[in-house]
Design an enzyme around this catalytic site. Structure first.
Site, short mmCIF file in Angstrom:
data_model
loop_
_atom_site.label_atom_id
_atom_site.label_comp_id
_atom_site.label_asym_id
_atom_site.label_seq_id
_atom_site.Cartn_x
_atom_site.Cartn_y
_atom_site.Cartn_z
N GLY A 1 -31.73 58.40 36.36
CA GLY A 1 -33.03 58.58 36.22
C GLY A 1 -33.83 58.35 37.46
N GLY B 1 -31.89 57.07 43.82
CA GLY B 1 -32.44 58.02 44.67
C GLY B 1 -33.41 57.11 45.89
N SER C 1 -27.66 63.38 35.11
CA SER C 1 -28.16 62.38 35.45
C SER C 1 -27.57 61.74 36.61
CB SER C 1 -28.72 61.13 34.29
OG SER C 1 -29.42 60.27 34.69
N TYR D 1 -34.87 72.09 25.50
CA TYR D 1 -35.71 71.25 26.63
C TYR D 1 -37.20 71.93 26.56
CZ TYR D 1 -31.43 69.61 28.54
OH TYR D 1 -30.09 68.89 29.02
#
Length: 285
Positions: free
Chosen positions: A170, A174, A166, A8
């Site tokens: 993505g 939301g 997730s 990451y």
């Protein structure tokens, strides 16, 4: 609990997110002692052989490098970021056993495994009288329910905790359409997210209306739904602001009644021609 991985931070350099956590730990005040620390091994960290995947050499080297970046002496949950089809389980478990014996890791988890990979891993661990996997981290949300066919049943059978990644797909779950109407910014505006938004726009409109009728934020509703799924320990959230983090905690307080869960199943049906049933009935007679 903090969840990260050695790869990451690709844009700013591999290992960057582990370094951020390490600097935070280094400030003291019991931060490390009060944190469940999870990171991952598998991704490509260099151009040489054994700088990726799950060979015994890479597992050992990757763990040492993660410990250095994280500024700690042990990792609570060391996760395999992907299944390695080229390395036998005997080699993988021997390497993980050595790390446990050395006190460098406490538990081993998987990520992005199929149900039969979980079974193969656990049976190989059983042959060696090892604990085996304790968790599986899968893509899982209302828009992606594939793990319900076989991954969740396998995890429940072997006693693994499931950590969905997730959980908002993505950002699509939301409240992306509401944010666009209000002139706000949303993460799902380009690339893969844009294509997914076009594909699911009608469903997301109905979903956001359902959330509004319930008086809940769409993101919170999506998290609450995951917490109601049998076998799920807790979704991994990625808030960008303290307010988003605080808002997500609301999901812990919500109880979804049967009517709401049925409405969500109708909006986001299980995959397969007989999606209301578990595997193999989901795709067979």
């Amino acid at each position: 609990m903090f969840d990260t991985a050695n790869v990451y931070g690709r844009e700013k350099g591999k290992g960057v997110t582990e370094e951020i956590i390490g600097r935070w730990f280094a400030t003291g005040a019991g931060r490390r002692e009060r944190t469940v620390l999870a990171t991952k091994v598998y991704g490509k960290m260099g151009d040489w052989p054994n700088e990726n995947r799950l060979s015994a050499l890479n597992i050992r080297r990757a763990c040492e490098e993660s410990l250095r970046r994280l500024r700690t002496d042990h990792i609570d949950l060391y996760q395999m970021h992907h299944v390695d089809r080229a390395t036998p389980w005997e080699e993988i478990w021997e390497a993980m056993s050595v790390l446990r014996q050395q006190g460098k890791i406490l538990y081993v988890g998987s990520s992005n495994f199929a149900g039969w990979h979980i079974a193969a891993a656990q049976e190989a661990a059983r042959d060696r009288h090892l604990v085996g996997l304790v968790s599986e981290q899968s893509l899982y949300n209302l828009l992606s329910r594939w793990v319900e066919l076989e991954v969740l049943p396998a995890a429940r059978h072997y006693g693994l905790g499931v950590i969905p990644w997730s959980p908002l797909h993505g950002g699509l779950l939301g409240g992306v359409l509401r944010k666009q109407r209000d002139g706000g910014t949303a993460r799902s505006t380009a690339g893969w997210e844009a294509r997914e938004l076009d594909r699911h726009r009608e469903t997301l409109e109905r979903y956001e209306k359902l959330a509004a009728d319930l008086g809940e934020d769409p993101a919170v509703l999506a998290l609450a739904w995951l917490l109601h799924q049998d076998g799920v320990t807790g979704p991994i959230i990625g808030p960008r602001t303290p307010d988003q983090f605080t808002a997500a905690l609301r999901a812990l307080e919500i109880t979804l009644d049967d009517t709401t869960r049925t409405s969500l199943d109708e909006l986001f049906p299980l995959p397969g021609p007989n999606g209301t049933k578990p595997a193999p009935e989901a795709y067979a007679w």
